[in-house]
Structures are given as structure tokens and as C-alpha cells.
Design a protein around this motif. Structure first.
Motif, PDB file in Angstrom:
ATOM      1  N   GLY A 199       2.939  80.969 -15.584  1.00 10.36           N
ATOM      2  CA  GLY A 199       1.727  80.161 -15.523  1.00 10.36           C
ATOM      3  C   GLY A 199       1.960  78.689 -15.742  1.00 10.36           C
ATOM      4  O   GLY A 199       1.004  77.932 -15.944  1.00 10.36           O
ATOM      5  N   GLY A 200       3.198  78.263 -15.720  1.00 16.69           N
ATOM      6  CA  GLY A 200       3.502  76.855 -15.908  1.00 16.69           C
ATOM      7  C   GLY A 200       4.197  76.589 -17.222  1.00 16.69           C
ATOM      8  O   GLY A 200       4.426  77.502 -18.025  1.00 16.69           O
ATOM      9  N   ALA A 201       4.533  75.328 -17.435  1.00 14.78           N
ATOM     10  CA  ALA A 201       5.277  74.973 -18.636  1.00 14.78           C
ATOM     11  C   ALA A 201       5.144  73.484 -18.908  1.00 14.78           C
ATOM     12  O   ALA A 201       4.863  72.688 -18.016  1.00 14.78           O
ATOM     13  N   VAL A 202       5.348  73.150 -20.173  1.00 15.84           N
ATOM     14  CA  VAL A 202       5.552  71.762 -20.576  1.00 15.84           C
ATOM     15  C   VAL A 202       7.051  71.586 -20.767  1.00 15.84           C
ATOM     16  O   VAL A 202       7.682  72.343 -21.500  1.00 15.84           O
TER      17      VAL A 202
ATOM     18  N   ALA B  96       0.232  75.606 -20.386  1.00 16.29           N
ATOM     19  CA  ALA B  96      -0.188  74.204 -20.287  1.00 16.29           C
ATOM     20  C   ALA B  96      -0.656  73.718 -21.652  1.00 16.29           C
ATOM     21  O   ALA B  96      -1.841  73.470 -21.878  1.00 16.29           O
ATOM     22  N   LEU B  97       0.277  73.602 -22.592  1.00 18.25           N
ATOM     23  CA  LEU B  97      -0.051  73.192 -23.950  1.00 18.25           C
ATOM     24  C   LEU B  97       0.057  71.683 -24.104  1.00 18.25           C
ATOM     25  O   LEU B  97       0.846  71.028 -23.434  1.00 18.25           O
ATOM     26  N   ASP B  98      -0.756  71.148 -25.013  1.00 14.62           N
ATOM     27  CA  ASP B  98      -0.600  69.742 -25.368  1.00 14.62           C
ATOM     28  C   ASP B  98       0.539  69.599 -26.365  1.00 14.62           C
ATOM     29  O   ASP B  98       0.789  70.492 -27.178  1.00 14.62           O
ATOM     30  N   VAL B  99       1.222  68.470 -26.314  1.00 14.22           N
ATOM     31  CA  VAL B  99       2.279  68.204 -27.282  1.00 14.22           C
ATOM     32  C   VAL B  99       1.613  67.783 -28.590  1.00 14.22           C
ATOM     33  O   VAL B  99       0.859  66.803 -28.619  1.00 14.22           O
ATOM     34  N   PRO B 100       1.841  68.519 -29.681  1.00 11.36           N
ATOM     35  CA  PRO B 100       1.179  68.184 -30.949  1.00 11.36           C
ATOM     36  C   PRO B 100       1.522  66.765 -31.399  1.00 11.36           C
ATOM     37  O   PRO B 100       2.657  66.299 -31.249  1.00 11.36           O
ATOM     38  N   ASP B 101       0.531  66.077 -31.947  1.00 10.09           N
ATOM     39  CA  ASP B 101       0.733  64.697 -32.386  1.00 10.09           C
ATOM     40  C   ASP B 101       1.819  64.597 -33.446  1.00 10.09           C
ATOM     41  O   ASP B 101       2.531  63.593 -33.522  1.00 10.09           O
TER      42      ASP B 101
END
Length: 403
Positions: free
Chosen positions: A190-193, A246-251
Motif C-alpha cells: 500500500g505504499g511506503a515512506v 502513508a505515515l507522517d514522519v513524527p515531529d
């Protein structure tokens, strides 16, 4: 769960000690039940174990340990094979994920239950025999705890190494675009970062032990930040990390990694819509870091949108060589190149450039005038600054990745 194998060689136990132990022979099954259903039940985490582990395997180990101890009391002898049963169980518990604390606690509590049973069947006047048994029992406990701990840790280390290599193999296959079975690819369908990490100090002679420790800490920080086991290909200079979905990169990721990587850490980020797009996303993430570094962006996290113009200007084209050659006259003058890079990055602000480089603004002006004189570029016009930026990027980014 006690074992007397490899107890120190010595004279046989006295008749009184052997007689006390013999009285416990008929109680082996009852003592094993008391251990597994009463004593061990008080341990934190024991109730969460599967029923077959508690009621079958741990109970069988308890009975084995009790009978082995009583047999050795009756006929003391070194028996190396006595350890194997306990080692096999310890390896099995490690593979199942039982905490070492819980495993060792069962052995220690089992010893306590047996000692109380021996004490309860001791008659008045037999205290010396009980003392002999106590020494024998607690020496046995020390040996079995050491053997179980060693085996558990060895097995756990082997499991961790195997899983790490599996993740490295998956990362390598995905980065190279090699065929990957759906089951192996996990959530990457399903995709990747895709992250590219450039660690500071990469040119230094890092010690292998220090490098391995750094890589382990980076891996742990990534796993913790994303809440999954992140496949990586890392070494002392950095490398790639692949996060499924499709995760956000944690701050907090950058700050966490900087604690042990240093303030010069750079992270490039690119998204892949499927695992087939991962190789291109990996190249983009790496190029983004190289462009950000070349045009003077401060270390940190970089996305393509952050350096979109610079990225475009750094792409090779028919006129690339001629544009790059515009800065040949300042070759060998790193102070001029450094000043030009900072000036362009800071929006042609001479005072900000001076602050970054700890220079007086007049010195900045003098250096920029020298660049203009040597190259013929008009750094006061938008056309001239665009050409200077393109030339700078093509010279510093236009080579092979990592240059």
C-alpha cells in the motif's frame, strides 16, 4: 524446576539427608502442582501465559526438576546431560517471548517450594541432614539459573540477529526493485515512506563497535517513532529506512536521532505509492539531502518541496556543463564558494550571510564582488543569481550519489 547437575564434587550426602529427601518422593506430583498453580500464579505476567505452557510444559519441567534433584540426592554424580532439558526449555521460552525475569522467577520459587517441603518432613533431631540438603539445593539453584540465563540470552540474541537480517534483506530487495512476495512485503503493497539518513562525521574512521552501536540506536529510535519494525540498510554514514504505509514522519524523530547522531544529521523524505515505486523514492530522498546540503540548508528533515527549485536546477541537461563551468574561476577559493552558497540560501541578505559566517557585512560584499569579478556573474540581478545557484548545484550535486 531445580537441577543439581554439576554440583561440586564431594562425599555423598549423609544417611539422614537422603532419608529426608526420600520422604518427598511420593509428593513429587503434588509439589509440581503447588508450584505451577499456587507459587507461580503470584508472579506478574504468569496468568497471561497460554494454558498449555502453564499446565503442561512448565508443570513437566517442575516434575523433571524435582525428580532429578531427588535422584541426585540418592546417588550424587556429575551428569552433563542433566542440563539439556532446562536449556531446551529456556530456548523455547525465549523463542515464545517469555520475559527472562518471569522465567528465572519460576526457577527460584520452585526451589523455595521444594525447600519448604524438605523442611516440613524433617523430624526433630534431623536438622543437620536438612542443612546438608539446603547447601546442596541452593548450589543446584545457582547452577541452573546460570545455565538457563546463558541459554535464554544466547537464543534471544540469535532471534534478534535473525530478525534484523530478515529486515535488511527485505529492505535491500525493495530498494533494488527485486521481486518480493506479498507475504514478505508486509504492508508495503500500500505504499511506503522512504527515508534517507546522512549521519554527520561520515568521513571519520569509525570504530566497528561504535558503528554497530550507533546503527542499533538509530534502528531502535526508528522502530519506536513509527511503532513498527522498520526495515533499514544502515552503516556508519547512514542509509535508507522504509516505513510501510502513508505515515507522517513524527515531529520528535529528528530530535530523538540527534541525541546520539549529533546536530549535523540530515533526513530526506519521499513517498512511494507502492513497493514498485520504492527504488525511485529512495533515489529522490537521497538527492533531496544532497541538494539541501549543497545549497546550504541547515541540517534537519528535508522534503522535495523544501528544495523544489534547487532540485530542478541541479538536474543535468544539454547546457549543464557550460553552466557548471561558470564557477571554475573560483576553484581553489573555498571561502568565496562558501560565501556565495550562504548568500544565495539566505535570500541575498548580506547581513544574515555575515552572521552565519561570522563575517562583517563589508567582508561579505568584498567576497561577492570578487566572485562577480572572476566569473562575470551579476549577483545583483535575478538572472545572475539564478545562474550562480544552478552552477553551484550542478557542481556539487551533479556527480554520483554520495559525492
Amino acid at each position: 524446576m531445580v537441577n543439581s547437575s554439576h554440583a561440586p564434587a564431594g562425599p555423598p550426602l549423609g544417611a539422614t539427608a537422603r532419608e529426608i529427601a526420600a520422604r518427598c518422593e511420593p509428593r513429587v506430583n503434588a509439589l509440581a502442582r503447588r508450584m505451577t498453580q499456587d507459587a507461580f500464579a503470584r508472579l506478574r505476567g504468569y496468568d497471561e501465559l497460554p494454558s498449555d505452557v502453564k499446565d503442561v510444559e512448565i508443570a513437566a519441567t517442575a516434575r523433571h526438576g524435582l525428580r532429578l534433584f531427588l535422584d541426585r540426592v540418592a546417588a550424587p554424580a556429575d551428569a552433563p546431560g542433566d542440563y539439556e532439558y532446562f536449556r531446551e526449555r529456556a530456548a523455547q521460552r525465549a523463542d515464545e517471548g517469555m520475559p527472562l525475569r518471569l522465567l528465572l522467577s519460576t526457577h527460584i520459587l520452585g526451589t523455595q517450594v521444594l525447600w519448604r517441603a524438605l523442611r516440613d518432613v524433617t523430624l526433630r533431631g534431623e536438622e543437620s541432614g536438612l542443612a546438608e540438603l539446603s547447601d546442596y539445593l541452593f548450589t543446584a539453584q545457582e547452577r541452573i539459573v546460570a545455565a538457563v540465563t546463558e541459554t535464554y540470552l544466547d537464543e534471544q540474541a540469535a532471534i534478534v540477529a535473525e530478525r534484523r537480517e530478515e529486515r535488511r534483506s527485505l529492505a535491500r530487495a525493495l530498494l533494488e526493485g527485486a521481486p518480493v512476495a506479498t507475504a514478505e512485503a508486509g504492508g508495503f503493497g500500500g505504499g511506503a515512506v522512504v527515508l534517507f539518513l546522512r549521519l554527520p562525521g561520515e568521513g571519520g574512521p569509525g570504530l566497528p563497535v561504535a558503528v554497530r552501536r550507533l546503527v542499533r540506536r538509530v534502528q531502535a529510535a526508528l522502530d519506536r517513532a513509527f511503532g513498527v519494525g522498520v526495515p533499514t540498510l544502515l552503516d556508519g554514514a547512514g542509509g535508507h529506512a522504509l516505513v510501510p504505509g502513508a505515515l507522517d514522519v513524527p515531529d520528535e524523530l529528528t530530535a530523538s536521532l540527534r541525541e546520539f547522531c549529533g546536530p549535523g544529521l540530515r533526513i530526506g523524505v519521499a513517498d512511494a505509492g507502492s513497493f514498485a515505486e520504492i527504488p525511485e523514492a529512495a533515489r529522490t530522498a537521497e538527492e533531496v539531502v544532497r541538494v539541501a546540503r549543497a545549497c546550504g540548508r541547515p541540517p534537519g528533515l528535508h522534503r522535495l518541496d523544501d528544495v523544489l527549485l534547487e532540485y530542478h536546477l541541479s538536474r543535468p541537461s544539454a547546457g549543464s556543463e557550460r553552466i557548471a563551468a561558470l564557477l571554475e574561476p573560483v576553484d581553489g577559493r573555498p571561502e568565496l564558494t562558501e560565501t556565495l552558497r550562504a548568500y544565495l540560501e539566505l535570500g541575498q541578505d548580506r547581513r544574515a550571510t555575515g552572521r552565519r559566517l561570522s563575517l562583517h557585512p563589508n567582508t561579505v560584499d568584498n567576497r561577492l564582488a570578487r566572485v562577480a569579478s572572476l566569473t562575470g556573474l551579476d549577483l545583483t540581478s535575478s538572472h545572475g543569481t539564478a545562474l550562480a545557484l544552478a552552477a553551484l548545484l550542478l557542481r556539487e550535486v551533479g556527480g554520483e550519489p554520495g559525492a
